[in-house]
Write an enzyme that holds these catalytic residues in place. Structure first.
Site, PDB file in Angstrom:
ATOM      1  N   ASP A  51      24.434  53.599  -3.044  1.00 54.01           N
ATOM      2  CA  ASP A  51      23.585  52.182  -2.911  1.00 54.01           C
ATOM      3  C   ASP A  51      22.700  52.689  -1.520  1.00 54.01           C
ATOM      4  O   ASP A  51      22.806  53.839  -1.127  1.00 54.01           O
ATOM      5  CB  ASP A  51      24.897  51.109  -2.259  1.00 54.01           C
ATOM      6  CG  ASP A  51      23.359  49.955  -1.580  1.00 54.01           C
ATOM      7  OD1 ASP A  51      23.251  49.203  -3.059  1.00 54.01           O
ATOM      8  OD2 ASP A  51      23.563  49.425  -0.598  1.00 54.01           O
TER       9      ASP A  51
ATOM     10  N   ASP B 111      28.374  45.715  -3.057  1.00 53.39           N
ATOM     11  CA  ASP B 111      28.600  46.745  -3.335  1.00 53.39           C
ATOM     12  C   ASP B 111      29.751  46.879  -3.396  1.00 53.39           C
ATOM     13  O   ASP B 111      30.735  47.929  -4.610  1.00 53.39           O
ATOM     14  CB  ASP B 111      28.991  48.212  -2.454  1.00 53.39           C
ATOM     15  CG  ASP B 111      27.345  47.590  -2.465  1.00 53.39           C
ATOM     16  OD1 ASP B 111      26.175  47.990  -3.021  1.00 53.39           O
ATOM     17  OD2 ASP B 111      27.633  48.115  -0.994  1.00 53.39           O
TER      18      ASP B 111
ATOM     19  N   CYS C 291      66.155  66.949   0.724  1.00 53.70           N
ATOM     20  CA  CYS C 291      65.097  68.280  -0.560  1.00 53.70           C
ATOM     21  C   CYS C 291      64.351  67.414  -1.598  1.00 53.70           C
ATOM     22  O   CYS C 291      64.755  66.004  -1.871  1.00 53.70           O
ATOM     23  CB  CYS C 291      66.064  69.089  -1.487  1.00 53.70           C
ATOM     24  SG  CYS C 291      67.425  68.212  -2.725  1.00 53.70           S
TER      25      CYS C 291
ATOM     26  N   ASP D 165      27.905  49.769   1.533  1.00 53.31           N
ATOM     27  CA  ASP D 165      28.386  49.197   2.166  1.00 53.31           C
ATOM     28  C   ASP D 165      28.275  48.089   2.797  1.00 53.31           C
ATOM     29  O   ASP D 165      28.653  47.714   3.497  1.00 53.31           O
ATOM     30  CB  ASP D 165      27.411  49.954   3.611  1.00 53.31           C
ATOM     31  CG  ASP D 165      26.266  49.422   3.973  1.00 53.31           C
ATOM     32  OD1 ASP D 165      25.931  49.138   2.473  1.00 53.31           O
ATOM     33  OD2 ASP D 165      25.579  49.276   4.642  1.00 53.31           O
TER      34      ASP D 165
ATOM     35  N   CYS E   2      66.629  65.324  -3.711  1.00 52.91           N
ATOM     36  CA  CYS E   2      66.631  63.298  -3.162  1.00 52.91           C
ATOM     37  C   CYS E   2      65.874  62.755  -2.790  1.00 52.91           C
ATOM     38  O   CYS E   2      66.272  61.279  -3.334  1.00 52.91           O
ATOM     39  CB  CYS E   2      67.054  64.161  -1.063  1.00 52.91           C
ATOM     40  SG  CYS E   2      68.232  65.381  -0.775  1.00 52.91           S
TER      41      CYS E   2
END
Length: 757
Positions: free
Chosen positions: A445, A648, A24, A644, A27
């Site tokens: 970009d 960047d 639970c 990409d 715990c």
């Protein structure tokens, strides 16, 4: 400060420790607090669903053995992680463990449920039979010892470590009912002497255990479903591969494939490992990576990914990355890490879970005292008051459920990250998942993000005294050492015309500016206007041509040789077919879209007009991109940066949410919070829509988890009795508790049906 944090993070190590015995949120919270207190631990995240603890720690202050000992000292099981195992192997082990848990719980739930039904019928038929009571005593003892053993063992372990969890509530509730029944069986006179019937609760104990186990069966089943996407990914890798050995094709276990082996794949088979095609052509279904259902053509020189499906044609390829370094294993690892992480919203549930069980036990004691006093004051005997107080306090113990709070956020994160993977969107954790839903500004970009990222040379203007082949060969010689897409365009242009580039010495690259080097003893510089001006090269003679190129959406690239302007190359990068619609979709979602580019303003504006982008920031160097993102953040914007390339990466790290296009470099992907496995901006909209839906689901789950306990516990305590005469029996309380967490998990599972709009 940023440098300090970076240095600290580099000195930390991360380990994932398997933890057993957690049932639970209490715990989970306890193990997490214990690990966080270990000297040298920077961060500890415990996942109830995955049964593990992810810990970042300073190896100079602690080690894995000490972390494992700390977990064991709390009463839970922990093992040293197995070294040199891929994420796929770890996921398969987890799947097997969850399957065994489900089967075992189902067997115990069905058996105890059947026994409970029989004992209830027998109790109603033979009410008051002393012989039956002794039979029920034996049967109940057996059920508690077999089906309910885990409750009592774990409750005892928690008690020994001065703690309490959900098992404590179940164990105390059923244990009290059992002890009361035993006394009523072996010494009924103690009850009758006080005017109270010696009632027994054996069938209630059995049914409570059966119902709690039934709830855990549904919970275990739901847990398996939350990781269904991850499970499916792990099963994609074939167990064998057909490898060329000694002039023949032989099937070998996947673990025996070595880098450099030539693998043969027939139609309808899955690609065993990553590699590069050396012979043959085919159409390969890569939907497991990209979410794109249409197969893609692959031929010699193309890369293939392990786990993808060969739909047509046969081919041979040379194995490259294997095991834990393979694309599939890295995706599975990324998803496992994401699902093991915590969303910020989980912190509220963690704080409540940490004190939940002690508070409930206190409420149960208060309920007992209140009922005993009120019933006794009303004129009933002490025995009657005790029975009524006992029943209500047991109901309070049984109905309270910290599980729902512990499952509310992690289940939503697990299902959502799995669904994202199906769509080709890899979200790297709960923080990124939740934060993406708050984004109000998207910074894109240009090159490789809005555009194809594979530009071509469209036009060239030469300065007097310079020849075509001379300039192009020199430019290609320095550009072939650059990673930039514009450089690739120059190199391809030279190759198409049979011009062999030479070797560039003293090569230097300035991200966002250009490159320089020495070719055959001549100094060659290739870059934008600012880059050449910075090196003292005058460019005014070609200013008119540069303006003309930029107006038509072409990027002007200057070339100088030995300090003189030699040529101006016009390079165009077509917009991706999907970019315009994706950007329109982002705008319909209420997001501000900004295009950020290092290009000449006129070139950038031409691309922006074609892509339907209103806001353009052009002529920006890589550090300038970071500054622009920071400026937007200073204006109280929540910014997602999409890119990409290497250029960047700093901006991706600065943004509130960094999103890397999957066709980009590993540097960009590593710096990002979200990785798109296909070069399509539609994935950005998918990620944000999924985040918003997931955040709403997490809030719903937390609301129902809290409201369940806020309403259920007072009803079990009897607040409705004075006005309506309603009391909740322990059996009904156990049924309510059993299905509370199931409702939360079921709500999270609805995310599997998410469809981007």
């Amino acid at each position: 400060m940023a440098e300090t944090r970076a240095a600290e993070s580099q000195s930390l190590e991360r380990v994932v420790i398997p933890v057993t015995g957690m049932t639970c949120a209490a715990c989970q919270s306890r193990v997490q607090r214990t690990l966080a207190r270990v000297p040298g631990v920077a961060d500890a995240t415990v996942n109830l669903l995955l049964g593990n603890a992810a810990v970042s720690f300073d190896p100079g202050a602690t080690n894995v053995d000490q972390l494992v000992s700390a977990v064991r000292d709390t009463g839970y099981g922990a093992e040293l992680p197995v070294a040199e195992r891929s994420a796929i192997d770890e996921q398969e082990t987890l799947d097997e463990t969850q399957d065994r848990e489900f089967v075992e719980l189902r067997r115990k739930a069905v058996a105890s449920g059947a026994v409970g039904a029989i004992t209830m019928i027998a109790s109603m038929s033979l009410m008051g039979s002393i012989a039956l009571n002794y039979v029920l005593l034996v049967v109940t003892s057996l059920v508690m010892a077999w089906a309910g053993r885990a409750f009592y063992q774990r409750a005892w372990l928690a008690f020994r470590h001065n703690a309490a969890d959900m098992n404590t509530l179940v164990a105390v509730g059923t244990g009290a009912a059992f002890v009361c029944s035993v006394v009523a069986t072996v010494a009924p006179g103690l009850f009758t002497a006080r005017g109270v019937a010696p009632d027994v609760y054996y069938e209630a104990v059995i049914i409570i255990i059966a119902l709690v186990l039934t709830g855990r069966v549904f919970e275990a089943r739901a847990k398996r479903q939350t990781s269904s996407a991850l499970r499916a990914l792990a099963k994609l890798q074939p167990k064998t591969a057909r490898v060329s050995r000694d002039g023949a094709d032989v099937d070998v276990p996947i673990d025996e494939v070595r880098s450099g082996d030539v693998v043969f794949v027939r139609p309808g088979e899955r690609v065993p490992v990553d590699g590069d095609i050396v012979g043959g052509r085919s159409a390969i279904d890569e939907s497991m990576l990209t979410g794109e259902s249409l197969p893609v053509e692959r031929g010699p020189g193309d890369r293939v990914i392990g786990g993808t499906l060969n739909t047509a044609g046969a081919f041979r390829y040379r194995a490259t990355t294997l095991g834990a370094d393979s694309v599939l294993a890295r995706i599975v690892q990324l998803m496992r890490d994401a699902q093991a992480s915590r969303a910020p919203m989980q912190q509220l549930a963690d704080r409540v879970s940490g004190v939940f069980v002690p508070v409930v036990i206190s409420l149960a004691i208060a309920t007992f005292v209140t009922w005993f006093v009120s019933v006794h004051v009303s004129g009933a005997t002490a025995g009657v008051a005790t029975v009524r107080a006992f029943a209500t306090s047991v109901a309070v113990l049984i109905i309270a459920c910290p599980c729902a709070m512990g499952l509310a956020v992690p289940t939503a994160v697990m299902v959502s990250t799995g669904k994202g993977a199906e769509l080709g969107v890899l979200i790297k954790g709960g923080r990124a998942l939740q934060r993406a839903g708050d984004v109000d500004t998207i910074v894109l970009d240009k090159t490789g993000t809005i555009t194809e990222g594979r530009p071509s040379v469209m036009d060239i203007s030469f300065a007097p005294g310079f020849e075509h082949d001379q300039v192009i060969a020199a430019a290609a010689s320095v550009e072939r050492s650059s990673e930039h897409a514009l450089a690739d365009a120059v190199v391809r242009y030279a190759a198409d015309r049979g011009l062999a580039p030479g070797d560039a010495e003293q090569f230097e690259s300035s991200p966002g500016g250009g490159v320089r080097g020495s070719v055959g003893g001549r100094s060659v510089i290739v870059g934008n206007e600012s880059f050449l001006l910075a090196h003292g090269i005058a460019v005014d003679t070609m200013h008119t041509d540069a303006e003309r190129f930029a107006e038509s959406g072409k990027t002007p690239v200057y070339v100088s040789i030995d300090g003189r302007l030699a040529a101006l190359i016009a390079i165009a990068d077509p917009i991706k077919p999907t970019s315009r619609d994706a950007i329109a979709r982002l705008r319909r979602m209420g997001l501000d879209v900004v295009m950020l580019s290092g290009d000449h303003p006129r070139t950038a504006n031409a691309v922006a007009r074609a892509a339907n982008v209103d806001h353009v920031i052009a002529g920006v160097m890589p550090d300038g991109k970071v500054a622009e993102v920071r400026r937007l953040q200073d204006d109280a914007k929540v910014v997602a940066m999409v890119g990409d390339g290497v250029n960047d990466a700093p901006a991706l790290a600065q943004a509130d949410v960094g999103i890397a296009i999957g066709t980009g470099t590993d540097v960009a992907v590593e710096a990002a919070d979200v990785a798109l496995m296909r070069g399509d901006l539609a994935g950005v909209a998918d990620a944000i829509q999924l985040s918003r839906r997931t955040t709403r689901t997490m809030k719903e789950n937390l609301f129902w988890a809290f409201i369940y306990n806020v309403i259920g516990i007072p009803i079990a305590a009897g607040v409705l009795y004075p006005a309506f005469g309603i009391l909740l029996s322990p059996v009904l309380a156990s049924a309510a508790m059993a299905f509370s967490s199931v409702s939360v998990v079921s709500n999270s599972l609805r995310l599997r049906g998410f469809t981007p709009k």
